[in-house]
Design a protein around this motif. Structure first.
Motif, mmCIF file in Angstrom:
data_model
loop_
_atom_site.group_PDB
_atom_site.id
_atom_site.type_symbol
_atom_site.label_atom_id
_atom_site.label_comp_id
_atom_site.label_asym_id
_atom_site.label_seq_id
_atom_site.Cartn_x
_atom_site.Cartn_y
_atom_site.Cartn_z
ATOM 1 N N ASP A 1 0.855 -1.186 0.000
ATOM 2 C CA ASP A 1 0.000 0.000 0.000
ATOM 3 C C ASP A 1 0.889 1.234 0.000
ATOM 4 O O ASP A 1 1.399 1.656 1.041
ATOM 5 C CB ASP A 1 -0.915 -0.017 1.227
ATOM 6 C CG ASP A 1 -1.961 1.093 1.184
ATOM 7 O OD1 ASP A 1 -1.829 2.010 0.353
ATOM 8 O OD2 ASP A 1 -2.911 1.039 1.989
ATOM 9 N N SER B 1 0.274 4.314 -0.276
ATOM 10 C CA SER B 1 -0.218 5.475 0.479
ATOM 11 C C SER B 1 0.244 5.440 1.931
ATOM 12 O O SER B 1 0.232 6.462 2.619
ATOM 13 C CB SER B 1 -1.749 5.547 0.430
ATOM 14 O OG SER B 1 -2.333 4.484 1.161
ATOM 15 N N TYR C 1 0.176 -1.221 -4.865
ATOM 16 C CA TYR C 1 -1.133 -0.593 -5.042
ATOM 17 C C TYR C 1 -0.950 0.912 -4.872
ATOM 18 O O TYR C 1 -0.526 1.389 -3.824
ATOM 19 C CB TYR C 1 -2.161 -1.098 -4.032
ATOM 20 C CG TYR C 1 -3.482 -0.378 -4.175
ATOM 21 C CD1 TYR C 1 -4.295 -0.592 -5.284
ATOM 22 C CD2 TYR C 1 -3.897 0.548 -3.217
ATOM 23 C CE1 TYR C 1 -5.502 0.083 -5.435
ATOM 24 C CE2 TYR C 1 -5.101 1.225 -3.356
ATOM 25 C CZ TYR C 1 -5.891 0.994 -4.478
ATOM 26 O OH TYR C 1 -7.080 1.675 -4.623
ATOM 27 N N THR D 1 -2.745 4.677 -5.400
ATOM 28 C CA THR D 1 -3.869 5.552 -5.737
ATOM 29 C C THR D 1 -3.343 6.696 -6.592
ATOM 30 O O THR D 1 -3.777 6.919 -7.718
ATOM 31 C CB THR D 1 -4.558 6.088 -4.465
ATOM 32 O OG1 THR D 1 -3.574 6.671 -3.602
ATOM 33 C CG2 THR D 1 -5.274 4.954 -3.735
ATOM 34 N N SER D 2 -2.342 7.402 -6.052
ATOM 35 C CA SER D 2 -1.665 8.453 -6.794
ATOM 36 C C SER D 2 -0.326 8.711 -6.133
ATOM 37 O O SER D 2 -0.077 8.283 -5.000
ATOM 38 C CB SER D 2 -2.500 9.731 -6.831
ATOM 39 O OG SER D 2 -2.646 10.268 -5.522
ATOM 40 N N ASN E 1 -4.592 4.454 -9.300
ATOM 41 C CA ASN E 1 -5.767 3.738 -8.775
ATOM 42 C C ASN E 1 -5.779 2.273 -9.190
ATOM 43 O O ASN E 1 -6.756 1.753 -9.720
ATOM 44 C CB ASN E 1 -7.054 4.430 -9.220
ATOM 45 C CG ASN E 1 -7.211 5.806 -8.619
ATOM 46 O OD1 ASN E 1 -7.078 5.982 -7.406
ATOM 47 N ND2 ASN E 1 -7.462 6.805 -9.459
#
Length: 289
Positions: free
Chosen positions: A104, A106, A166, A168-169, A180
């Motif tokens: 992840d 982020s 993964y 998102t941005s 995304n």
């Protein structure tokens, strides 16, 4: 009144003294402190942990590394300790939001040269003697030079080298790139003059030095660098002061491309393509406070 003032002052002094006495008995818990270092002069290694030359028909340059992130840090007692069987001191967050399990991004910790990347209480680290450290590098952001219409310019390269990511941005030099979804090892983006392009490096294009490839291999597609402590790492469990590990990564000629014009300049407009973006070695240094 004078007696009252004197009594009050005496009480304040007494309380202050008690407070100081209590503070002197309070000691901070010792930590394992992990720092990052990017060394342009450190030996350049191949996947087997051996000194490596630039590939035939290729050229390379040493980038300026702006940020890096690690997803996993493990201490290994011996050369035969398999990945995952040592002392795992850190593992970043993962998610299935993009379908299959992935890092992840982020939640990633971004570290700079010389900075503290991670602090872990030593009480949470198993006592023992460790000879090796493994670090799964998941992301790096660096500044590189390239040639365009005869002019040498600079640009920012962001590369995701974890097993699966993964995203998102992400931000690259002030520009936001929306994804995304999941991206496998080797996804990259390049920014210059406010313009951003992205792409996917071929499978196996990321060098991951592992001197223990025979006794303790790593999975294909991961980015787990392995480095040896020169004099070992000893954790007794009775420490009263911090232990610091400086993770020194070789960035010597770590940005490598296939040459079209044999001039040692990266020239994307001429069709020159990225062939490798992996860090080129890991040496851990220990300091006992």
């Amino acid at each position: 009144m004078k007696k009252l003032i004197a009594l009050t002052l005496s009480s304040i002094v007494f309380l202050f003294s008690c407070s100081n006495s209590d503070d002197s008995k309070t000691t901070a818990e010792p930590n394992l402190v992990i720092k990052l270092k990017f060394d342009k002069n450190q030996v350049r290694l191949n996947n087997f942990g051996q000194p490596s030359e630039i590939g035939e028909g290729n050229a390379a340059q040493t980038p300026v590394v702006n940020f890096m992130s690690a997803h996993y840090i493990e201490l290994a007692p011996s050369a035969t300790t398999f990945l995952g069987e040592g002392e795992i001191v850190y593992k970043g967050e993962e998610t299935n939001a993009g379908g299959s399990k992935a890092i992840d991004f982020s939640k990633a910790i971004l570290g700079q040269d010389g900075e503290v990347f991670l602090t872990v209480p030593l009480s949470e680290v198993a006592a023992g003697n460790y000879s090796w450290v493994r670090v799964s590098v998941s992301y790096q952001n660096g500044t590189i030079k390239f040639l365009s219409n005869g002019n040498e310019l600079t640009g920012t390269m962001a590369s995701f080298i974890g097993y699966n990511n993964y995203i998102t941005s992400f931000d690259i030099n002030g520009n936001t790139v929306a994804v995304n979804g999941n991206k496998l090892q080797g996804y990259w983006a390049f920014e210059t003059l406010g313009f951003v392009i992205d792409g996917q490096a071929p499978e196996g294009a990321v060098t991951v030095p592992n001197p223990l490839f025979e006794s303790s291999p790593i999975p294909q597609g991961s980015c787990v660098l392995t480095g040896q402590f020169a004099n070992g790492l000893s954790i007794t469990g009775n420490e009263t002061k911090d232990i610091t590990i400086d993770l020194s990564f070789s960035i010597k000629d770590s940005f490598e491309w296939n040459e079209v014009n044999a001039d040692g300049k990266f020239e994307p407009a001429a069709g020159e393509t990225l062939t490798d973006m992996g860090l080129r070695g890991l040496i851990p240094y220990v300091t006992y406070q």
